[in-house]
Design an enzyme around this catalytic site. Sequence first.
Site, PDB file in Angstrom:
ATOM      1  CB  CYS A  71      -0.931   0.013   1.207  1.00  0.00           C
ATOM      2  SG  CYS A  71      -2.006  -1.429   1.350  1.00  0.00           S
ATOM      3  CG  HIS A 127      -1.274   3.046   4.659  1.00  0.00           C
ATOM      4  ND1 HIS A 127      -1.149   1.812   4.058  1.00  0.00           N
ATOM      5  CD2 HIS A 127      -0.634   2.941   5.862  1.00  0.00           C
ATOM      6  CE1 HIS A 127      -0.474   0.993   4.841  1.00  0.00           C
ATOM      7  NE2 HIS A 127      -0.150   1.659   5.944  1.00  0.00           N
TER       8      HIS A 127
END
Length: 502
Positions: A71, A127
Amino acid sequence: MESITESLLFLTIIGFCWASSPLPPHIVFILADDLGWNDVGYHGSVIKTPAIDNLAREGVRLENYYVQPVCSPTRSQLLTGRYQIHTGLQHSIIWMSTPLCLPSDEVIIAQKLKEAGYSTHLIGKWHVGHYMSHCLPHKRGFDSFFGFYQAGSDYYFHNSTNGVYTGWDLRRDDLLVADEYFGKYSTTMYTQEAIDLISKHDRDKPMFLLFSHQAVHVPLQVPASYSNAYLDLIEDPKRRVYAGMVSSLDLSVDDVVCALKSAGMWDNTVLIFSSDNGGSTAEGGNNWPLRGGKASLHEGGIRAVSFVNSPLLPINVKGSINKELIHVTDWFPTLVHLAKGNFNGVKPLDGINQWQTISEGKPSPRYEILHNIDPLSFRPRARGDEWLGNPYFDITTQAAIRIGDWKLLTGKPGNGKWIPPPESGMEIIENTSLRDELVQLYNIRHDPSEMTDLARSRPDIVSQLLYRLSLYNATAVPCSFPKEDVRGSNPSMGDGGWGPWL
């Protein structure tokens, strides 16, 4: 005198045309989380994705498009247009209590589009770090943020846990709002936020919306009506819930397009769809016939589902399959180009403007991709490998590079199995002879599933790619991966939610 008059008239006409030129296009970037290669209908999946399929088939399908295997690295490269080795984020992801974020001296895409006159919005997953306030989206060029900071959170309760402490993880800008949305399913909730933004948008101003979906990342949660639609198609319970989550995502994509049309914005919109990495085969995702999956440098981890759809595309490319080499870093210069922006203050880019490749079908200006060099990767014990003595690159380092049709992997690239969808009834395939190979070479054009390792038969290509890795490695900044900070491990020490602690 006549020539002066004609010149003034010409300049007046030019000025009028410039002043009355249409707005730069609205840019809507939909980023799915952990969506696998074999998880969309147009790649042959049993999972039903009619909206995604139609948009892909009517637009330009990017079938040779690459992201990162997990990610945070993909998001950092999308936002900056720069490889991980140039931002210090070469290793793993940014964990909850890691005092680390995308460096604040990196100019990100939202800042450049805002400079170009765009309103800029982020919905969903961030993130790329949150330990200090300067790391947060609304401090990095986004006019608004509604979403969460971590890798994933509960789809209904909007909280995350580190195994010891649990905290809320849903914010509007920097304000905690999770309790207001308690019980509302994330995919639906974020979609409504996008619809509201679009419906209220000032049409005289171009919009940049990065819709960074939580779906289809774990935990596997979806209203039963979605997963029950697959009772007769998928026996595996994880895969069935996952399929329902993909269907919910597909409906979201359709709703966003409908909102753009209702607002009169669609005709001047460029819509980009991408997954952030391959599907997690342990959590319902599938990448067949590609090898490996999420967290692997094999094709199943890094070749992503992606397409571009826009009424602005020329008719001759609509409905086309584009097999030119494109990388996630390329979106930064491509979108700044579309926005008629500039690159003032931007560090040297690894991305390349691909708009002519996408909109005109021209050959990609990109010939190579550095997939990564991770200096903190697990170093396998190396004994007797014929490439150990090469003068260029430490082959125990996890790394991968693509040049032309050739792809080289060193160290331990991650999951190397070929995992068919559970509903197929086929067996998992594993080439045990490659488990301990520290150098692997594949011709991706002829062998996209990476079935045949050519390292021993083409030592000339191996040497060339090892040398190229060494050149990239010489440009790398030190890898940033500090130990987790206990001050950031307990959300109750702050406002009850995961957020800045320094």
